[in-house]
Design a protein around this motif. Structure first.
Motif, PDB file in Angstrom:
ATOM      1  N   LYS A 139       9.840  -5.203   1.262  1.00  0.00           N
ATOM      2  CA  LYS A 139       9.350  -3.974   0.626  1.00  0.00           C
ATOM      3  C   LYS A 139       8.460  -4.310  -0.570  1.00  0.00           C
ATOM      4  O   LYS A 139       7.414  -3.697  -0.766  1.00  0.00           O
ATOM      5  CB  LYS A 139      10.517  -3.093   0.171  1.00  0.00           C
ATOM      6  CG  LYS A 139      11.191  -2.351   1.297  1.00  0.00           C
ATOM      7  CD  LYS A 139      12.325  -1.506   0.767  1.00  0.00           C
ATOM      8  CE  LYS A 139      13.082  -0.821   1.885  1.00  0.00           C
ATOM      9  NZ  LYS A 139      14.224  -0.041   1.380  1.00  0.00           N
ATOM     10  N   ARG A 140       8.902  -5.276  -1.372  1.00  0.00           N
ATOM     11  CA  ARG A 140       8.095  -5.685  -2.527  1.00  0.00           C
ATOM     12  C   ARG A 140       6.765  -6.271  -2.084  1.00  0.00           C
ATOM     13  O   ARG A 140       5.721  -6.004  -2.686  1.00  0.00           O
ATOM     14  CB  ARG A 140       8.849  -6.723  -3.368  1.00  0.00           C
ATOM     15  CG  ARG A 140       9.750  -6.070  -4.408  1.00  0.00           C
ATOM     16  CD  ARG A 140      10.367  -7.112  -5.277  1.00  0.00           C
ATOM     17  NE  ARG A 140      11.592  -7.487  -4.566  1.00  0.00           N
ATOM     18  CZ  ARG A 140      12.258  -8.593  -4.724  1.00  0.00           C
ATOM     19  NH1 ARG A 140      11.861  -9.494  -5.557  1.00  0.00           N
ATOM     20  NH2 ARG A 140      13.345  -8.843  -4.044  1.00  0.00           N
ATOM     21  N   LYS A 141       6.802  -7.049  -1.017  1.00  0.00           N
ATOM     22  CA  LYS A 141       5.584  -7.660  -0.503  1.00  0.00           C
ATOM     23  C   LYS A 141       4.610  -6.579  -0.021  1.00  0.00           C
ATOM     24  O   LYS A 141       3.407  -6.645  -0.311  1.00  0.00           O
ATOM     25  CB  LYS A 141       5.940  -8.599   0.658  1.00  0.00           C
ATOM     26  CG  LYS A 141       4.907  -9.619   0.978  1.00  0.00           C
ATOM     27  CD  LYS A 141       5.445 -10.572   2.043  1.00  0.00           C
ATOM     28  CE  LYS A 141       4.518 -11.725   2.260  1.00  0.00           C
ATOM     29  NZ  LYS A 141       5.037 -12.659   3.258  1.00  0.00           N
ATOM     30  N   LEU A 142       5.128  -5.576   0.696  1.00  0.00           N
ATOM     31  CA  LEU A 142       4.282  -4.477   1.164  1.00  0.00           C
ATOM     32  C   LEU A 142       3.703  -3.690  -0.001  1.00  0.00           C
ATOM     33  O   LEU A 142       2.531  -3.286   0.031  1.00  0.00           O
ATOM     34  CB  LEU A 142       5.080  -3.549   2.092  1.00  0.00           C
ATOM     35  CG  LEU A 142       5.393  -4.083   3.487  1.00  0.00           C
ATOM     36  CD1 LEU A 142       6.332  -3.135   4.210  1.00  0.00           C
ATOM     37  CD2 LEU A 142       4.121  -4.271   4.281  1.00  0.00           C
ATOM     38  N   ALA A 143       4.512  -3.454  -1.033  1.00  0.00           N
ATOM     39  CA  ALA A 143       4.037  -2.724  -2.206  1.00  0.00           C
ATOM     40  C   ALA A 143       2.915  -3.500  -2.897  1.00  0.00           C
ATOM     41  O   ALA A 143       1.913  -2.906  -3.329  1.00  0.00           O
ATOM     42  CB  ALA A 143       5.190  -2.477  -3.176  1.00  0.00           C
ATOM     43  N   LYS A 144       3.071  -4.821  -3.000  1.00  0.00           N
ATOM     44  CA  LYS A 144       2.019  -5.646  -3.611  1.00  0.00           C
ATOM     45  C   LYS A 144       0.732  -5.582  -2.798  1.00  0.00           C
ATOM     46  O   LYS A 144      -0.360  -5.493  -3.360  1.00  0.00           O
ATOM     47  CB  LYS A 144       2.476  -7.111  -3.712  1.00  0.00           C
ATOM     48  CG  LYS A 144       3.362  -7.398  -4.885  1.00  0.00           C
ATOM     49  CD  LYS A 144       3.683  -8.880  -4.942  1.00  0.00           C
ATOM     50  CE  LYS A 144       4.593  -9.204  -6.099  1.00  0.00           C
ATOM     51  NZ  LYS A 144       4.909 -10.636  -6.152  1.00  0.00           N
ATOM     52  N   GLU A 145       0.876  -5.625  -1.460  1.00  0.00           N
ATOM     53  CA  GLU A 145      -0.310  -5.560  -0.608  1.00  0.00           C
ATOM     54  C   GLU A 145      -1.027  -4.220  -0.767  1.00  0.00           C
ATOM     55  O   GLU A 145      -2.255  -4.172  -0.844  1.00  0.00           O
ATOM     56  CB  GLU A 145       0.078  -5.776   0.866  1.00  0.00           C
ATOM     57  CG  GLU A 145       0.356  -7.213   1.204  1.00  0.00           C
ATOM     58  CD  GLU A 145       0.736  -7.395   2.663  1.00  0.00           C
ATOM     59  OE1 GLU A 145       0.271  -6.598   3.514  1.00  0.00           O
ATOM     60  OE2 GLU A 145       1.477  -8.331   2.954  1.00  0.00           O
ATOM     61  N   ARG A 146      -0.245  -3.126  -0.802  1.00  0.00           N
ATOM     62  CA  ARG A 146      -0.849  -1.799  -0.998  1.00  0.00           C
ATOM     63  C   ARG A 146      -1.576  -1.722  -2.327  1.00  0.00           C
ATOM     64  O   ARG A 146      -2.676  -1.180  -2.427  1.00  0.00           O
ATOM     65  CB  ARG A 146       0.226  -0.709  -0.927  1.00  0.00           C
ATOM     66  CG  ARG A 146       0.549  -0.310   0.481  1.00  0.00           C
ATOM     67  CD  ARG A 146       1.414   0.942   0.493  1.00  0.00           C
ATOM     68  NE  ARG A 146       2.565   0.648   1.320  1.00  0.00           N
ATOM     69  CZ  ARG A 146       3.821   0.670   0.937  1.00  0.00           C
ATOM     70  NH1 ARG A 146       4.137   1.017  -0.277  1.00  0.00           N
ATOM     71  NH2 ARG A 146       4.788   0.372   1.769  1.00  0.00           N
ATOM     72  N   LYS A 147      -0.959  -2.263  -3.366  1.00  0.00           N
ATOM     73  CA  LYS A 147      -1.572  -2.248  -4.686  1.00  0.00           C
ATOM     74  C   LYS A 147      -2.861  -3.066  -4.689  1.00  0.00           C
ATOM     75  O   LYS A 147      -3.879  -2.654  -5.251  1.00  0.00           O
ATOM     76  CB  LYS A 147      -0.584  -2.805  -5.715  1.00  0.00           C
ATOM     77  CG  LYS A 147      -1.005  -2.628  -7.144  1.00  0.00           C
ATOM     78  CD  LYS A 147       0.080  -3.116  -8.083  1.00  0.00           C
ATOM     79  CE  LYS A 147      -0.328  -2.948  -9.525  1.00  0.00           C
ATOM     80  NZ  LYS A 147       0.699  -3.445 -10.439  1.00  0.00           N
ATOM     81  N   ARG A 148      -2.818  -4.232  -4.027  1.00  0.00           N
ATOM     82  CA  ARG A 148      -3.989  -5.093  -3.955  1.00  0.00           C
ATOM     83  C   ARG A 148      -5.110  -4.401  -3.177  1.00  0.00           C
ATOM     84  O   ARG A 148      -6.273  -4.451  -3.555  1.00  0.00           O
ATOM     85  CB  ARG A 148      -3.625  -6.412  -3.281  1.00  0.00           C
ATOM     86  CG  ARG A 148      -4.695  -7.473  -3.478  1.00  0.00           C
ATOM     87  CD  ARG A 148      -4.353  -8.832  -2.842  1.00  0.00           C
ATOM     88  NE  ARG A 148      -2.989  -9.259  -2.963  1.00  0.00           N
ATOM     89  CZ  ARG A 148      -2.179  -9.516  -1.926  1.00  0.00           C
ATOM     90  NH1 ARG A 148      -2.609  -9.363  -0.702  1.00  0.00           N
ATOM     91  NH2 ARG A 148      -0.949  -9.917  -2.117  1.00  0.00           N
ATOM     92  N   LYS A 149      -4.748  -3.720  -2.085  1.00  0.00           N
ATOM     93  CA  LYS A 149      -5.748  -3.007  -1.294  1.00  0.00           C
ATOM     94  C   LYS A 149      -6.353  -1.856  -2.089  1.00  0.00           C
ATOM     95  O   LYS A 149      -7.543  -1.571  -1.969  1.00  0.00           O
ATOM     96  CB  LYS A 149      -5.131  -2.478   0.004  1.00  0.00           C
ATOM     97  CG  LYS A 149      -4.925  -3.556   1.037  1.00  0.00           C
ATOM     98  CD  LYS A 149      -4.338  -2.992   2.302  1.00  0.00           C
ATOM     99  CE  LYS A 149      -4.097  -4.094   3.331  1.00  0.00           C
ATOM    100  NZ  LYS A 149      -3.492  -3.571   4.552  1.00  0.00           N
ATOM    101  N   ALA A 150      -5.521  -1.208  -2.901  1.00  0.00           N
ATOM    102  CA  ALA A 150      -6.032  -0.099  -3.718  1.00  0.00           C
ATOM    103  C   ALA A 150      -6.995  -0.624  -4.775  1.00  0.00           C
ATOM    104  O   ALA A 150      -7.960   0.045  -5.142  1.00  0.00           O
ATOM    105  CB  ALA A 150      -4.876   0.637  -4.377  1.00  0.00           C
ATOM    106  N   GLN A 151      -6.752  -1.817  -5.256  1.00  0.00           N
ATOM    107  CA  GLN A 151      -7.614  -2.405  -6.278  1.00  0.00           C
ATOM    108  C   GLN A 151      -8.849  -3.069  -5.673  1.00  0.00           C
ATOM    109  O   GLN A 151      -9.853  -3.226  -6.344  1.00  0.00           O
ATOM    110  CB  GLN A 151      -6.833  -3.440  -7.096  1.00  0.00           C
ATOM    111  CG  GLN A 151      -5.796  -2.826  -7.988  1.00  0.00           C
ATOM    112  CD  GLN A 151      -4.987  -3.884  -8.717  1.00  0.00           C
ATOM    113  OE1 GLN A 151      -5.073  -5.060  -8.414  1.00  0.00           O
ATOM    114  NE2 GLN A 151      -4.184  -3.456  -9.678  1.00  0.00           N
ATOM    115  N   ASP A 152      -8.754  -3.466  -4.417  1.00  0.00           N
ATOM    116  CA  ASP A 152      -9.895  -4.113  -3.767  1.00  0.00           C
ATOM    117  C   ASP A 152     -11.052  -3.131  -3.617  1.00  0.00           C
ATOM    118  O   ASP A 152     -10.867  -1.951  -3.329  1.00  0.00           O
ATOM    119  CB  ASP A 152      -9.504  -4.643  -2.384  1.00  0.00           C
ATOM    120  CG  ASP A 152      -8.677  -5.906  -2.473  1.00  0.00           C
ATOM    121  OD1 ASP A 152      -8.599  -6.479  -3.574  1.00  0.00           O
ATOM    122  OD2 ASP A 152      -8.111  -6.315  -1.446  1.00  0.00           O
TER     123      ASP A 152
END
Length: 191
Positions: A139-152
């Motif tokens: 779950k933490r990994k998915l949240a980090k990926e979503r955050k990274r995608k939002a910032q990309d």
């Protein structure tokens, strides 16, 4: 007296404290390894006849251990014997044990009680905790990926940004006029 296949082991547990301690240790080790075995479809702990196993190890009572906690074993009848009465066959060890018992009786030494270590949980609970930990990690990994995608920034946005910066540089170097800059900048904004 009838002789069962395990009567010799049982009798040696009555006469030798060291033998009984080893049999207890072996029983605990066997039960733990059986419960923790990777191939739990074949080695199912609930199908294990714990009473027969305890008798085969020559146990006089069942040890308290997490794998047996809450499990009733009606086929095993503990012996009516005081564990402290079983002597060591080794005279030096027995003498040391007797001195220790005397000090405990006089109150100079406290009897150590083994406390149940909460870290030693049954294997099934440890496995459940491990899967929960993995789920939280995912779950933490998915949240980090979503955050990274939002910032990309997308490629299209990056191209627009590069064009804007090149227009500003041209304006600063006076390669284009302010009116040309405004026109090109507005053309870009209106799709």
């Amino acid at each position: 007296m009838t002789h069962t296949p395990f009567s010799h082991t049982h009798n040696s547990a009555y006469s030798s404290r060291a033998m009984y301690e080893k049999s207890l240790q072996a029983f605990v080790s066997f039960v733990q390894s059986y419960a923790k075995h990777e191939c739990h479809l074949i080695f199912r702990f609930k199908d294990l006849n714990v009473a027969a196993l305890a008798r085969s190890f020559g146990l006089l009572h069942l040890p308290s251990m997490p794998e047996l906690k809450g499990k009733t074993i009606p086929d095993f009848i503990p012996e009516n014997i005081v564990y402290e009465d079983i002597p060591y066959l080794d005279k030096v060890r027995e003498q040391g044990r007797q001195e220790k018992l005397k000090l405990i009786a006089e109150g100079k030494l406290e009897k150590k009680k083994k406390k149940f270590n909460p870290k030693n949980k049954p294997w099934s609970e440890q496995k459940e905790m491990k899967t929960n930990r993995k789920e939280r990690r995912e779950k933490r990994k998915l949240a980090k990926e979503r955050k990274r995608k939002a910032q990309d920034i997308t490629e299209e946005e990056m191209d627009d940004l590069n064009k804007d910066t090149s227009l500003i540089k041209k304006l600063k170097k006076k390669k284009i006029s302010a009116e040309e800059f405004d026109v090109k900048f507005e053309e870009k904004e209106v799709p």
